[in-house]
Design a protein around this motif. Structure first.
Motif, mmCIF file in Angstrom:
data_model
loop_
_atom_site.group_PDB
_atom_site.id
_atom_site.type_symbol
_atom_site.label_atom_id
_atom_site.label_comp_id
_atom_site.label_asym_id
_atom_site.label_seq_id
_atom_site.Cartn_x
_atom_site.Cartn_y
_atom_site.Cartn_z
ATOM 1 N N LYS A 74 -48.985 -30.478 34.092
ATOM 2 C CA LYS A 74 -50.348 -30.760 33.641
ATOM 3 C C LYS A 74 -50.887 -32.016 34.316
ATOM 4 O O LYS A 74 -50.165 -32.993 34.549
ATOM 5 C CB LYS A 74 -50.387 -30.896 32.121
ATOM 6 C CG LYS A 74 -49.507 -31.981 31.532
ATOM 7 C CD LYS A 74 -49.580 -31.953 30.009
ATOM 8 C CE LYS A 74 -48.706 -33.049 29.400
ATOM 9 N NZ LYS A 74 -48.748 -33.022 27.916
ATOM 10 N N GLU A 75 -52.141 -31.974 34.631
ATOM 11 C CA GLU A 75 -52.800 -33.011 35.419
ATOM 12 C C GLU A 75 -52.645 -34.398 34.800
ATOM 13 O O GLU A 75 -52.539 -35.408 35.512
ATOM 14 C CB GLU A 75 -54.286 -32.659 35.563
ATOM 15 C CG GLU A 75 -55.045 -33.540 36.515
ATOM 16 C CD GLU A 75 -56.489 -33.103 36.637
ATOM 17 O OE1 GLU A 75 -57.009 -33.023 37.760
ATOM 18 O OE2 GLU A 75 -57.108 -32.817 35.583
ATOM 19 N N LYS A 96 -54.984 -28.204 36.346
ATOM 20 C CA LYS A 96 -55.889 -28.411 35.225
ATOM 21 C C LYS A 96 -55.701 -27.282 34.232
ATOM 22 O O LYS A 96 -55.900 -26.113 34.565
ATOM 23 C CB LYS A 96 -57.341 -28.443 35.714
ATOM 24 C CG LYS A 96 -57.665 -29.594 36.637
ATOM 25 C CD LYS A 96 -59.124 -29.530 37.094
ATOM 26 C CE LYS A 96 -59.458 -30.680 38.037
ATOM 27 N NZ LYS A 96 -60.861 -30.598 38.522
ATOM 28 N N ASP A 101 -57.849 -23.346 38.148
ATOM 29 C CA ASP A 101 -57.748 -24.459 39.083
ATOM 30 C C ASP A 101 -57.459 -23.902 40.476
ATOM 31 O O ASP A 101 -56.313 -23.612 40.824
ATOM 32 C CB ASP A 101 -56.628 -25.405 38.633
ATOM 33 C CG ASP A 101 -56.588 -26.695 39.442
ATOM 34 O OD1 ASP A 101 -57.121 -26.713 40.570
ATOM 35 O OD2 ASP A 101 -56.002 -27.677 38.956
#
Length: 208
Positions: A74-75, A96, A101
């Motif tokens: 996860k970002e 994202k 994404d």
């Protein structure tokens, strides 16, 4: 920890150290049983699709296989520059959550096109109950758009101290017919999830 193939010597050294430390941690703190490592092709692109019960899943799955592993994270984990740089050197790349994404999809396809191993957790988030939930379409997208071998993986256990953990790498899923008729990503993902559930069910029945 897990790293990606095609890294420079410093990255591979970091990967080797991280992998050794991870396996040492698991061997000292848990009883880990690994089944089906022979189902992972030794060369060529591989898409590992696993259930998701803990943040330790990528470490456990990657540290018990010979080949190097790349995975999405996860970002938010990359917001800290130091942590982000380390994660990238260990084979992770940001995605994202909750949206399509395109940059992450392109990165994943590029890794598979170059013959690497990509690990995905189709459920997207951890299962608090241990039950395997529905998967997101991203896994099906990679399965249909690449020539990768699709290897289902199931992680069983609770990561408790001195508890038992089992990792099962299943036989590759045959995606040829779906690729030929250009099935949609959601259908391909559900097929993969059925194989993951099947691995868990078979193991639980044999363990009775």
């Amino acid at each position: 920890m897990c790293a990606g193939q095609g890294k420079d010597s410093s990255d591979m050294s970091l990967y080797g150290i991280g992998k050794a430390l991870s396996r040492m941690y698991f061997s000292l703190s848990m009883r880990v049983r690994v089944i089906g490592r022979e189902n992972i092709p030794e060369t060529g692109p591989v898409l590992l699709c696993s259930n998701h019960i803990s943040n330790l899943d990528p470490v456990l799955v990657g540290s018990h296989m010979k080949r190097s592993l790349n995975f999405m994270a996860k970002e938010e984990l990359f917001e800290n520059k130091t942590a982000g740089a380390l994660l990238k050197r260990l084979g992770a790349f940001p995605v994202k959550r909750g949206s399509s994404d395109r940059r992450a999809l392109k990165k994943g396809l590029g890794l598979l096109d170059d013959g690497h191993v990509l690990c995905l957790f189709p459920e997207g988030t951890r299962s608090k109950t241990g039950e395997i939930k529905s998967g997101l379409a991203g896994s099906g997208f990679f399965a249909l758009r690449s020539k990768a071998s699709i290897v289902p993986v199931v992680v069983i256990g609770s990561y408790k101290l001195f508890g038992r953990m089992t990792v099962i790498y299943g036989p590759p899923v045959d995606m040829d017919s779906m690729r030929a008729r250009k099935a949609d990503a959601a259908e391909a993902t559900e097929m993969i999830m059925e194989h993951i559930r099947g691995l868990k069910k078979e193991h639980m029945e044999q363990s009775r």
